[in-house]
Design an enzyme around this catalytic site. Sequence first.
Site, PDB file in Angstrom:
ATOM      1  N   ASN A   9       0.871  -1.186   0.000  1.00 51.76           N
ATOM      2  CA  ASN A   9       0.000   0.000   0.000  1.00 51.76           C
ATOM      3  C   ASN A   9       0.904   1.230   0.000  1.00 51.76           C
ATOM      4  O   ASN A   9       1.417   1.621   1.039  1.00 51.76           O
ATOM      5  CB  ASN A   9      -0.899  -0.038   1.243  1.00 51.76           C
ATOM      6  CG  ASN A   9      -1.810   1.177   1.330  1.00 51.76           C
ATOM      7  OD1 ASN A   9      -1.914   1.948   0.378  1.00 51.76           O
ATOM      8  ND2 ASN A   9      -2.459   1.350   2.475  1.00 51.76           N
ATOM      9  N   LYS A  11       0.125   4.239  -0.447  1.00 52.67           N
ATOM     10  CA  LYS A  11      -0.540   5.454   0.066  1.00 52.67           C
ATOM     11  C   LYS A  11      -0.176   6.641  -0.825  1.00 52.67           C
ATOM     12  O   LYS A  11      -0.025   6.468  -2.036  1.00 52.67           O
ATOM     13  CB  LYS A  11      -0.165   5.678   1.541  1.00 52.67           C
ATOM     14  CG  LYS A  11      -0.378   4.421   2.389  1.00 52.67           C
ATOM     15  CD  LYS A  11      -0.273   4.658   3.866  1.00 52.67           C
ATOM     16  CE  LYS A  11      -0.469   3.331   4.597  1.00 52.67           C
ATOM     17  NZ  LYS A  11      -0.545   3.471   6.044  1.00 52.67           N
ATOM     18  N   HIS A  97      -9.846   1.587   4.120  1.00 54.28           N
ATOM     19  CA  HIS A  97      -8.614   1.752   4.902  1.00 54.28           C
ATOM     20  C   HIS A  97      -8.894   2.696   6.077  1.00 54.28           C
ATOM     21  O   HIS A  97      -9.667   3.647   5.940  1.00 54.28           O
ATOM     22  CB  HIS A  97      -7.489   2.301   4.013  1.00 54.28           C
ATOM     23  CG  HIS A  97      -6.169   2.226   4.700  1.00 54.28           C
ATOM     24  ND1 HIS A  97      -5.773   3.157   5.627  1.00 54.28           N
ATOM     25  CD2 HIS A  97      -5.180   1.304   4.634  1.00 54.28           C
ATOM     26  CE1 HIS A  97      -4.586   2.801   6.103  1.00 54.28           C
ATOM     27  NE2 HIS A  97      -4.207   1.681   5.509  1.00 54.28           N
ATOM     28  N   GLU A  99      -7.298   5.056   7.244  1.00 56.26           N
ATOM     29  CA  GLU A  99      -7.037   6.470   6.961  1.00 56.26           C
ATOM     30  C   GLU A  99      -8.211   7.099   6.222  1.00 56.26           C
ATOM     31  O   GLU A  99      -8.531   8.266   6.433  1.00 56.26           O
ATOM     32  CB  GLU A  99      -5.729   6.595   6.155  1.00 56.26           C
ATOM     33  CG  GLU A  99      -4.519   6.325   7.050  1.00 56.26           C
ATOM     34  CD  GLU A  99      -3.338   5.673   6.353  1.00 56.26           C
ATOM     35  OE1 GLU A  99      -3.257   5.741   5.112  1.00 56.26           O
ATOM     36  OE2 GLU A  99      -2.489   5.094   7.061  1.00 56.26           O
ATOM     37  N   GLU A 169      -6.308  -4.578  10.170  1.00 58.14           N
ATOM     38  CA  GLU A 169      -5.263  -3.607  10.479  1.00 58.14           C
ATOM     39  C   GLU A 169      -5.608  -2.842  11.750  1.00 58.14           C
ATOM     40  O   GLU A 169      -6.362  -1.858  11.701  1.00 58.14           O
ATOM     41  CB  GLU A 169      -5.122  -2.604   9.332  1.00 58.14           C
ATOM     42  CG  GLU A 169      -4.805  -3.230   8.000  1.00 58.14           C
ATOM     43  CD  GLU A 169      -4.149  -2.246   7.044  1.00 58.14           C
ATOM     44  OE1 GLU A 169      -3.023  -2.531   6.614  1.00 58.14           O
ATOM     45  OE2 GLU A 169      -4.740  -1.196   6.767  1.00 58.14           O
ATOM     46  N   GLY A 175       1.694   2.392  10.917  1.00 52.97           N
ATOM     47  CA  GLY A 175       2.671   3.473  10.808  1.00 52.97           C
ATOM     48  C   GLY A 175       3.291   3.876  12.143  1.00 52.97           C
ATOM     49  O   GLY A 175       3.973   4.886  12.237  1.00 52.97           O
ATOM     50  N   SER A 215       2.585  -2.021  10.523  1.00 58.53           N
ATOM     51  CA  SER A 215       4.023  -2.108  10.813  1.00 58.53           C
ATOM     52  C   SER A 215       4.638  -3.467  10.490  1.00 58.53           C
ATOM     53  O   SER A 215       5.552  -3.914  11.174  1.00 58.53           O
ATOM     54  CB  SER A 215       4.303  -1.706  12.266  1.00 58.53           C
ATOM     55  OG  SER A 215       3.899  -0.363  12.483  1.00 58.53           O
TER      56      SER A 215
HETATM   57  P1  PGA Z   1       2.193   0.401   7.774  1.00 57.59           P
HETATM   58  O1  PGA Z   1       0.776   0.633   7.060  1.00 57.59           O
HETATM   59  O2  PGA Z   1       2.731  -0.895   7.242  1.00 57.59           O
HETATM   60  O3  PGA Z   1       3.016   1.580   7.374  1.00 57.59           O
HETATM   61  O4  PGA Z   1       1.930   0.334   9.243  1.00 57.59           O
HETATM   62  C1  PGA Z   1      -0.075  -0.431   6.828  1.00 57.59           C
HETATM   63  C2  PGA Z   1      -1.340   0.079   6.155  1.00 57.59           C
HETATM   64  O5  PGA Z   1      -1.820   1.147   6.545  1.00 57.59           O
HETATM   65  O6  PGA Z   1      -1.872  -0.546   5.220  1.00 57.59           O
END
Ligand code: PGA
Length: 253
Positions: A9, A11, A97, A99, A169, A175, A215
Amino acid sequence: MRQQIAAANWKMNLTYKQGKTLLDEILNSQIILEPHKKVIFAVPFPYLRMARKKVKERENYAVSAQNCHQLKSGAYTGEVSAEMIHSMSVGYVVIGHSERRAYFNEDDSLLAEKVNIALDNHLAPIFCCGESLPIREAGTQNDFVAQQLKNSLFHLPAEQMQKIIIAYEPIWAIGTGKTASSQQAQDMHAWLRSVIAKQYGQPLADNISILYGGSVKGSNAAEIFAQPDVDGGLVGGASLNSEEFATIIKALK
Ligand code: PGA
């Protein structure tokens, strides 16, 4: 055998040139993928075509959009429809997601609409779910995440439901560098599979890929993916580095 998937991903990261280089590095790293393994790149909209061209000849590689609009078409300046994504031979779309839920106010019922329009346009949704830290601390994460699935997915008939990929998630792990322990991931994945089994039967539940996200990196992927109900990962930060992501792909079981 259900699919084991490493999904990148990106982003809102990387320039066009950086994206091309990253894809080239990963695709040239000669990783052998057995037929039950898949790598999916969820790239920004303007890069879909380029990414699609690069992975075209590779059977186990695919491209995904990171979002789509819930309506078919119309006067929605700046939006991208599921039909447009499909028309570029892209087969997947990330929906829900955390976000998008947090910054764009996407709620369960809107996400149900997005799931529907994606499936209507031959896109397989990578449906994200997961709890915040207060919910985890209150110990109510199982009910919370099950409810997300019920609200956005369980209206689907079985033949549509079997096309869904789920990405669990936990928001507190995205993150943050804080990963759920492999046992925490396994517990939630097993629980979600049981919830799906109750609604759709065990065979369908056994065939759905449930990815872990939050992460994931080269150093922890193997341990997390080794869990029986964890079918790979949705990877943000670590998917932006070719060596890291190659290690993650190799960790698929
Ligand atoms: P991350 O993000 O691996 O940077 O924690 C995962 C995601 O949001 O899909």
